[in-house]
Design a protein around this motif. Sequence first.
Motif, PDB file in Angstrom:
ATOM      1  N   ILE A 166       0.914  -1.198  -0.255  1.00 20.38           N
ATOM      2  CA  ILE A 166      -0.023  -0.054   0.194  1.00 20.38           C
ATOM      3  C   ILE A 166       1.027   1.132  -0.052  1.00 20.38           C
ATOM      4  O   ILE A 166       1.526   1.367   0.735  1.00 20.38           O
ATOM      5  N   GLY A 167       0.602   2.220  -0.923  1.00 17.20           N
ATOM      6  CA  GLY A 167       1.266   3.420  -0.848  1.00 17.20           C
ATOM      7  C   GLY A 167       0.399   4.497  -1.350  1.00 17.20           C
ATOM      8  O   GLY A 167      -0.684   4.206  -1.559  1.00 17.20           O
ATOM      9  N   PHE A 168       1.105   5.926  -1.528  1.00 11.89           N
ATOM     10  CA  PHE A 168       0.071   6.795  -1.912  1.00 11.89           C
ATOM     11  C   PHE A 168       0.206   6.915  -3.419  1.00 11.89           C
ATOM     12  O   PHE A 168       0.963   7.135  -4.022  1.00 11.89           O
ATOM     13  N   ASP A 169      -1.193   6.474  -3.850  1.00  9.39           N
ATOM     14  CA  ASP A 169      -1.282   6.882  -5.531  1.00  9.39           C
ATOM     15  C   ASP A 169      -2.767   6.997  -5.666  1.00  9.39           C
ATOM     16  O   ASP A 169      -3.696   6.429  -4.538  1.00  9.39           O
ATOM     17  N   ALA A 317       7.569   2.921 -13.447  1.00  4.33           N
ATOM     18  CA  ALA A 317       7.340   3.578 -12.213  1.00  4.33           C
ATOM     19  C   ALA A 317       6.724   5.149 -12.334  1.00  4.33           C
ATOM     20  O   ALA A 317       7.192   5.753 -13.122  1.00  4.33           O
ATOM     21  N   HIS A 318       5.455   5.311 -11.812  1.00  2.79           N
ATOM     22  CA  HIS A 318       4.737   6.573 -12.112  1.00  2.79           C
ATOM     23  C   HIS A 318       4.131   6.953 -10.791  1.00  2.79           C
ATOM     24  O   HIS A 318       3.441   8.025 -10.708  1.00  2.79           O
ATOM     25  N   MET A 342      12.173  11.808 -18.567  1.00  6.46           N
ATOM     26  CA  MET A 342      10.951  11.946 -18.012  1.00  6.46           C
ATOM     27  C   MET A 342       9.738  12.554 -18.356  1.00  6.46           C
ATOM     28  O   MET A 342       9.943  13.557 -18.968  1.00  6.46           O
ATOM     29  N   GLY A 343       8.722  11.761 -18.231  1.00  3.66           N
ATOM     30  CA  GLY A 343       7.368  12.618 -18.439  1.00  3.66           C
ATOM     31  C   GLY A 343       6.375  12.025 -17.600  1.00  3.66           C
ATOM     32  O   GLY A 343       6.630  10.951 -16.993  1.00  3.66           O
ATOM     33  N   VAL A 344       5.448  12.885 -17.440  1.00  2.00           N
ATOM     34  CA  VAL A 344       4.438  12.503 -16.085  1.00  2.00           C
ATOM     35  C   VAL A 344       3.059  12.701 -16.704  1.00  2.00           C
ATOM     36  O   VAL A 344       2.641  13.396 -17.634  1.00  2.00           O
ATOM     37  N   LEU A 414      18.001   6.735 -17.744  1.00  6.47           N
ATOM     38  CA  LEU A 414      16.870   6.226 -17.099  1.00  6.47           C
ATOM     39  C   LEU A 414      15.518   6.956 -17.739  1.00  6.47           C
ATOM     40  O   LEU A 414      15.654   8.011 -17.862  1.00  6.47           O
ATOM     41  N   ILE A 415      14.718   6.005 -18.307  1.00  8.29           N
ATOM     42  CA  ILE A 415      13.326   6.430 -18.934  1.00  8.29           C
ATOM     43  C   ILE A 415      12.394   5.934 -18.102  1.00  8.29           C
ATOM     44  O   ILE A 415      12.296   4.707 -17.703  1.00  8.29           O
ATOM     45  N   THR A 416      11.600   7.001 -17.431  1.00  6.46           N
ATOM     46  CA  THR A 416      10.603   6.588 -16.227  1.00  6.46           C
ATOM     47  C   THR A 416       9.516   7.715 -16.324  1.00  6.46           C
ATOM     48  O   THR A 416       9.581   8.718 -16.826  1.00  6.46           O
TER      49      THR A 416
END
Length: 428
Positions: A166-169, A317-318, A342-344, A414-416
Motif C-alpha cells: 500500500i502506498g500513496f497513489d 514507475a509513476h 521523464m514524462g508524467v 533512465l526512462i521513467t
Amino acid sequence: MQYSEALDYLYSRLPVYHRIGPKAIKPGLTNTLRLCAALGDPQHKFKSIHVGGTNGKGSTAHMLAAVYQAAGYRVGLYTSPHLRSFTERIRINGQPIDEEDVADFVTSQQALIESIEPSFFEVTVALAFLYFAFQEVDVAVIEVGLGGRLDSTNVITPAASVITNIGFDHMDILGDTLPAIAAEKAGIIKAGIPVIIGETHPETEPVFRAKATQEAAPITFADQQVRVQDRGLLRGFRQVLVSQAGESDSLFELGLTGGYQRHNLAAVLATVEMLQPIWPVSKEALQRGVREVVTLTGLKGRFQLLSDEPRVYVDTAHNKPGLEALMETVASLSFDTLRIVMGVVADKAASSLLLTLPSSAVYYFCQASSPRSLPALLLQAEAAEVARFGEVYSDVNVALDAARQDAQGNDVILITGSNYVVAELINL
C-alpha cells in the motif's frame, strides 16, 4: 468490424481512463455484473488468482502466470494498462488474444454495450473473462485495475487474493491516508478465501487483519514467512537468496532485475505455497518461472535494459513509492552521470515525484501523446523549482536520442515517470 474499427468504436464511445483519467471510472460493479450476466457469467467458469496493491501488482501477476506456465498449466493473464497493443491485456500462456477475437466480441456485443453504456475497462474485463472461460484455462491471474473494492475485476471468486503493498497513489479516488487506501484494496478479500499480503506496514496491517477476520479469510503476510536477500546483478539476472520456514535456503535468479522485485517474489512464493493443493508446482518450475518471466509472459518496462553502450534502462514507475523503489536499484549501479528521460501525467503531483529523484541527474523532459500527459514545459518549470534541471523535447524518442548523444561511456540513462511515455518508445 475489423480490429481497428472495433478499437476505434470502444475508444470513441466509452470513457477511457488512460485518456481522461478518473472521469472515466463508473463506480460500482453493476455494469460489470450486467455484462457478465448477459454473457453467461464467464467469471464463474474458471479458477483464478486476484492480484491488487499500489505497486508491483503487474510484476507479481506476471511472475505468478510464468510460474504456473512453467509448471505446465494453461494460464490466462489479465493486466492493464497495455503498453503497445490492446491485446497485451489478455494473454494465454504469454500469447495475446487474437485481434480477430477482439473484433468479433465487439461486433457481436455491440447492442449489449450500447444498452449498458459501460466504461472501456468494464468492457475489457468482460471480454477477458469470456475469453478465459471459452479457452478453458487451468488458472487465470487477474490484476486489479484500480483500488479493489469497486474495481471491475472484483466480480470473481478467486482461489486466493494477493495484495502486494500500500502506498500513496490515486488519492483523489482511494483516500488520502494509508489505512483508507488499504481499506479499498482490502475489498478484494472474500469470505473464506485466503489472502496474501506482500509487505507488512504498521498502519495497514490492522486494516487487513480486521477485514480478513470479518470474512473468515486465512491471512498470510509474505514478508513474515519468506525472507528474500538481494545478492546483486549477475549475468543479467537479479540474484536473491530465499529463506522459508522448514526449507533449506534457495538461490533464485529473477528475470525482472529491479531490486524492488524481491518484495514481489516473497508474495509470489507465499501464494504458490498456499495454493500447492490446487496447483502443484515443483521447485524447478518456480525457479524457471521467475527467471524466464519476460519471455514466458511478454512483460516489458520493469527496469528493462534497452542497450549496453550507453546503458539505458526503462521503468514504468509513476508514483512516489514506485520511484523511490526504482531509485534504490539505480543507486546500486556504478556510473558517472545519471541522465533521466521523464514524462508524467497531469493528475500526479509532479514536484513530489521529482523530489524522489536526484538533483545531480541531468534531465530530459518530454510528454506522451495522451491528453492526460503534463506538458513538458510545465514539467520543466516544476522541476526547476525543486532544483532538477534539463531541456524539453517533443517526445520520448527525441529525448532519448539527445541523452544518448550527451552520454559518456560510463553514464546511465533512465526512462521513467509514466506508462504512456514508456509505451511510445520505438525500440521497447
